[in-house]
Design a protein around this motif. Structure first.
Motif, PDB file in Angstrom:
ATOM      1  N   THR A 224       0.802  -1.219   0.000  1.00 19.31           N
ATOM      2  CA  THR A 224       0.000   0.000   0.000  1.00 19.31           C
ATOM      3  C   THR A 224       0.838   1.273   0.000  1.00 19.31           C
ATOM      4  O   THR A 224       0.601   2.192  -0.790  1.00 19.31           O
ATOM      5  CB  THR A 224      -0.952   0.018   1.212  1.00 19.31           C
ATOM      6  OG1 THR A 224      -1.828  -1.103   1.124  1.00 19.31           O
ATOM      7  CG2 THR A 224      -1.784   1.296   1.232  1.00 19.31           C
ATOM      8  N   GLN A 225       1.828   1.346   0.887  1.00 22.86           N
ATOM      9  CA  GLN A 225       2.620   2.570   0.988  1.00 22.86           C
ATOM     10  C   GLN A 225       3.439   2.824  -0.273  1.00 22.86           C
ATOM     11  O   GLN A 225       3.532   3.955  -0.752  1.00 22.86           O
ATOM     12  CB  GLN A 225       3.524   2.502   2.219  1.00 22.86           C
ATOM     13  CG  GLN A 225       2.736   2.519   3.533  1.00 22.86           C
ATOM     14  CD  GLN A 225       3.610   2.288   4.740  1.00 22.86           C
ATOM     15  OE1 GLN A 225       4.604   1.573   4.689  1.00 22.86           O
ATOM     16  NE2 GLN A 225       3.238   2.883   5.860  1.00 22.86           N
ATOM     17  N   GLN A 226       4.006   1.754  -0.837  1.00 23.35           N
ATOM     18  CA  GLN A 226       4.754   1.902  -2.085  1.00 23.35           C
ATOM     19  C   GLN A 226       3.819   2.315  -3.219  1.00 23.35           C
ATOM     20  O   GLN A 226       4.162   3.159  -4.056  1.00 23.35           O
ATOM     21  CB  GLN A 226       5.453   0.585  -2.422  1.00 23.35           C
ATOM     22  CG  GLN A 226       6.369   0.676  -3.650  1.00 23.35           C
ATOM     23  CD  GLN A 226       6.974  -0.662  -4.029  1.00 23.35           C
ATOM     24  OE1 GLN A 226       6.530  -1.707  -3.557  1.00 23.35           O
ATOM     25  NE2 GLN A 226       7.984  -0.628  -4.876  1.00 23.35           N
ATOM     26  N   ALA A 227       2.617   1.740  -3.225  1.00 19.63           N
ATOM     27  CA  ALA A 227       1.633   2.086  -4.261  1.00 19.63           C
ATOM     28  C   ALA A 227       1.247   3.550  -4.173  1.00 19.63           C
ATOM     29  O   ALA A 227       1.080   4.233  -5.199  1.00 19.63           O
ATOM     30  CB  ALA A 227       0.396   1.203  -4.117  1.00 19.63           C
ATOM     31  N   SER A 228       1.105   4.061  -2.956  1.00 25.79           N
ATOM     32  CA  SER A 228       0.769   5.467  -2.770  1.00 25.79           C
ATOM     33  C   SER A 228       1.822   6.372  -3.393  1.00 25.79           C
ATOM     34  O   SER A 228       1.500   7.407  -3.993  1.00 25.79           O
ATOM     35  CB  SER A 228       0.622   5.778  -1.274  1.00 25.79           C
ATOM     36  OG  SER A 228       0.338   7.137  -1.061  1.00 25.79           O
ATOM     37  N   SER A 229       3.088   5.961  -3.283  1.00 26.04           N
ATOM     38  CA  SER A 229       4.177   6.744  -3.872  1.00 26.04           C
ATOM     39  C   SER A 229       4.013   6.847  -5.377  1.00 26.04           C
ATOM     40  O   SER A 229       4.148   7.929  -5.963  1.00 26.04           O
ATOM     41  CB  SER A 229       5.536   6.104  -3.566  1.00 26.04           C
ATOM     42  OG  SER A 229       5.774   6.067  -2.191  1.00 26.04           O
ATOM     43  N   PHE A 230       3.711   5.724  -6.019  1.00 19.63           N
ATOM     44  CA  PHE A 230       3.610   5.723  -7.480  1.00 19.63           C
ATOM     45  C   PHE A 230       2.356   6.447  -7.976  1.00 19.63           C
ATOM     46  O   PHE A 230       2.395   7.106  -9.012  1.00 19.63           O
ATOM     47  CB  PHE A 230       3.655   4.288  -8.015  1.00 19.63           C
ATOM     48  CG  PHE A 230       5.034   3.696  -8.019  1.00 19.63           C
ATOM     49  CD1 PHE A 230       5.990   4.128  -8.930  1.00 19.63           C
ATOM     50  CD2 PHE A 230       5.388   2.717  -7.103  1.00 19.63           C
ATOM     51  CE1 PHE A 230       7.272   3.593  -8.938  1.00 19.63           C
ATOM     52  CE2 PHE A 230       6.667   2.169  -7.099  1.00 19.63           C
ATOM     53  CZ  PHE A 230       7.618   2.612  -8.019  1.00 19.63           C
ATOM     54  N   ILE A 231       1.245   6.316  -7.231  1.00 12.60           N
ATOM     55  CA  ILE A 231       0.040   7.043  -7.640  1.00 12.60           C
ATOM     56  C   ILE A 231       0.260   8.542  -7.467  1.00 12.60           C
ATOM     57  O   ILE A 231      -0.165   9.348  -8.308  1.00 12.60           O
ATOM     58  CB  ILE A 231      -1.195   6.561  -6.856  1.00 12.60           C
ATOM     59  CG1 ILE A 231      -1.475   5.086  -7.160  1.00 12.60           C
ATOM     60  CG2 ILE A 231      -2.421   7.397  -7.232  1.00 12.60           C
ATOM     61  CD1 ILE A 231      -2.620   4.488  -6.365  1.00 12.60           C
ATOM     62  N   SER A 232       0.948   8.924  -6.398  1.00 12.82           N
ATOM     63  CA  SER A 232       1.300  10.332  -6.221  1.00 12.82           C
ATOM     64  C   SER A 232       2.230  10.799  -7.329  1.00 12.82           C
ATOM     65  O   SER A 232       2.127  11.923  -7.821  1.00 12.82           O
ATOM     66  CB  SER A 232       1.978  10.554  -4.862  1.00 12.82           C
ATOM     67  OG  SER A 232       1.074  10.344  -3.806  1.00 12.82           O
ATOM     68  N   MET A 233       3.129   9.912  -7.746  1.00 15.05           N
ATOM     69  CA  MET A 233       4.064  10.239  -8.812  1.00 15.05           C
ATOM     70  C   MET A 233       3.322  10.491 -10.122  1.00 15.05           C
ATOM     71  O   MET A 233       3.785  11.258 -10.980  1.00 15.05           O
ATOM     72  CB  MET A 233       5.072   9.104  -8.991  1.00 15.05           C
ATOM     73  CG  MET A 233       6.247   9.422  -9.878  1.00 15.05           C
ATOM     74  SD  MET A 233       7.430   8.049  -9.857  1.00 15.05           S
ATOM     75  CE  MET A 233       8.586   8.617 -11.105  1.00 15.05           C
ATOM     76  N   GLY A 234       2.143   9.877 -10.277  1.00 13.48           N
ATOM     77  CA  GLY A 234       1.324  10.116 -11.458  1.00 13.48           C
ATOM     78  C   GLY A 234       0.917  11.563 -11.611  1.00 13.48           C
ATOM     79  O   GLY A 234       0.564  12.017 -12.706  1.00 13.48           O
ATOM     80  N   VAL A 235       0.999  12.308 -10.516  1.00 12.35           N
ATOM     81  CA  VAL A 235       0.661  13.728 -10.532  1.00 12.35           C
ATOM     82  C   VAL A 235       1.592  14.518 -11.460  1.00 12.35           C
ATOM     83  O   VAL A 235       1.279  15.642 -11.861  1.00 12.35           O
ATOM     84  CB  VAL A 235       0.698  14.286  -9.085  1.00 12.35           C
ATOM     85  CG1 VAL A 235       0.522  15.785  -9.040  1.00 12.35           C
ATOM     86  CG2 VAL A 235      -0.397  13.621  -8.248  1.00 12.35           C
ATOM     87  N   VAL A 236       2.722  13.913 -11.848  1.00 10.28           N
ATOM     88  CA  VAL A 236       3.661  14.594 -12.742  1.00 10.28           C
ATOM     89  C   VAL A 236       3.006  14.946 -14.079  1.00 10.28           C
ATOM     90  O   VAL A 236       3.519  15.778 -14.831  1.00 10.28           O
ATOM     91  CB  VAL A 236       4.924  13.725 -12.957  1.00 10.28           C
ATOM     92  CG1 VAL A 236       4.628  12.550 -13.884  1.00 10.28           C
ATOM     93  CG2 VAL A 236       6.065  14.552 -13.509  1.00 10.28           C
ATOM     94  N   GLY A 237       1.869  14.336 -14.367  1.00  6.83           N
ATOM     95  CA  GLY A 237       1.124  14.726 -15.565  1.00  6.83           C
ATOM     96  C   GLY A 237       0.828  16.206 -15.599  1.00  6.83           C
ATOM     97  O   GLY A 237       0.748  16.825 -16.671  1.00  6.83           O
ATOM     98  N   GLY A 238       0.682  16.794 -14.421  1.00 13.33           N
ATOM     99  CA  GLY A 238       0.422  18.229 -14.325  1.00 13.33           C
ATOM    100  C   GLY A 238       1.606  19.083 -14.739  1.00 13.33           C
ATOM    101  O   GLY A 238       1.471  20.294 -14.924  1.00 13.33           O
TER     102      GLY A 238
END
Length: 407
Positions: free
Chosen positions: A353-367
């Motif tokens: 879960t915690q590692q997944a949160s990092s990658f989903i947050s990293m998806g914010v780079v689309g902005g």
């Protein structure tokens, strides 16, 4: 969603309130960066596409910081992760002072990058933190509820920014002294919150993201040990979040330009309308959180993404008030998309879960990228730039319609 399960438990209430306040903080910072877009166009004489580098600085930080933030959180815990994020956040805001003194767009971008690192850390920590403060069956509601206050922050941001940076009646509205004053005040508030949170005792809690019994009963669910990237719903959540934040950042970045060029408003008037624009997102999140009691999150996400597609088509036509109202509704429909993608992507990941949160947050780079692309089109026609987010919402619809399922 069952109504018998509480949103959170009594022992988590103080922690839940503090963590929810963090969502409001980065909402203020994100929306104020969109006011900075127009202010720097006026004061530093940068073009629309160049001003898009502001979003590249902020959202680019997510690409750099999200994974280190997840590692830090896993090693030192949620609370220390929050304190680390707040520290970076405050440092970034204080760096606006030397940047303004030097009248340097490059230094402003550096300050925004560090501020963005703080926001990336907070988002990486706060989403699984909030989701863990109660039962997983209400994690979608809990994250959407906390994100509702992020929307409140996006109302406050343009209100403050427009008054200090765009209003012709405000002292220093045509220079960088107002930027120094504003961001020093914000940094001081963040520092105070960090100090207060350091004294909060976080109660022990059980990870809310264990594999659910309902998932195990699902014949398509593989109970064997899987790596994080073998979870299809998580991979699609990262992809959907990338395009979602790209659409959001681009839509917000040129809202004031749209009001000025299509509607004929002054910058200050367009900035004031941005307050209503952000209020629509807050309304959408409170409405969405309530509707999730009766409608499955993925179904609601499907309808909201379709609403965004229709709204973008109308906005791109530049039909005066009809298109401007549709622009307002993009933010209403955008409201639940970010937190719902996040919560659906974290489902049943257990120790990942915690590692997944990092990658989903990293998806914010689309902005970081979409405002640049939209800026190139907006230099010619700001209304036509709103065709670009449609692709993003199509991908989000596919995630909500099918790819969200835990396999």
């Amino acid at each position: 969603m069952t109504q018998k399960i509480k949103l959170t438990e009594k022992q988590y209430l103080v922690t839940f309130v503090f963590v929810t306040s963090l969502f409001m903080l980065w909402g203020i910072a994100h929306s104020m960066s969109d006011v900075l877009n127009k202010h720097f166009q006026n004061v530093l004489n940068v073009s629309k596409s160049q001003s898009g580098l502001i979003q590249l600085s902020v959202f680019g930080a997510y690409a750099v910081m999200s994974i280190p933030a997840g590692i830090f959180m896993k090693k030192f815990g949620y609370k220390n992760g929050v304190l680390f994020g707040l520290s970076l956040f405050a440092i970034g805001t204080f760096l606006f002072v030397p940047a303004a003194n030097a009248t340097s767009f490059t230094m402003f971008r550096l300050a925004l990058f560090i501020l963005g690192c703080g926001m990336a850390t907070l988002e990486t920590v706060a989403h699984p933190f909030v989701a863990s403060l109660g039962n997983q069956q209400t994690s979608d509601q809990r994250i959407n509820f906390s994100q509702s206050f992020n929307a409140v922050g996006t109302i406050i941001g343009p209100a403050i920014g427009s008054y200090f940076l765009l209003s012709g009646n405000a002292e220093h509205s045509n220079d960088l002294d107002s930027v120094k004053t504003l961001y020093t005040a914000i940094g001081s508030v963040i520092a105070c919150i960090a100090i207060a949170f350091s004294f909060v005792k976080v109660p022990a809690f059980t990870d809310a993201h264990e594999i659910l019994e309902d998932d195990v009963k699902n014949p398509s669910f593989n109970t064997s040990e899987k790596t994080l990237w073998q979870n299809r719903h998580f991979v699609w959540a990262v992809i959907a979040q990338f395009f979602n934040v790209g659409a959001q950042a681009g839509t917000w970045s040129y809202f004031i330009n749209y009001g000025h060029e299509v509607m004929g408003f002054t910058d200050a008037t367009a900035g004031n309308y941005m307050i209503i624009f952000m209020a629509m997102m807050a309304l959408g999140r409170f409405v969405g959180t309530y509707l999730m009691k009766f409608i499955q999150p993925n179904i609601l996400l499907s309808f909201f993404s379709l609403g965004s597609i229709i709204s973008c088509l109308i906005v791109a036509q530049a039909w005066g008030w009809t298109s401007y109202i549709a622009l307002m509704f993009i933010n209403f429909f955008f409201s639940i998309i970010f937190p719902t993608i996040f919560s659906l992507g974290l489902k049943s990941l257990g120790k990942h879960t915690q590692q997944a949160s990092s990658f989903i947050s990293m998806g914010v780079v689309g902005g970081a990228f979409f405002p640049l692309l939209m800026g190139l089109v907006a230099n010619q026609n700001v209304a036509h730039a709103y065709y670009l987010p449609i692709l993003c919402y199509v991908i989000i619809f596919l995630f909500a319609f099918k790819m969200y399922k835990v396999k």
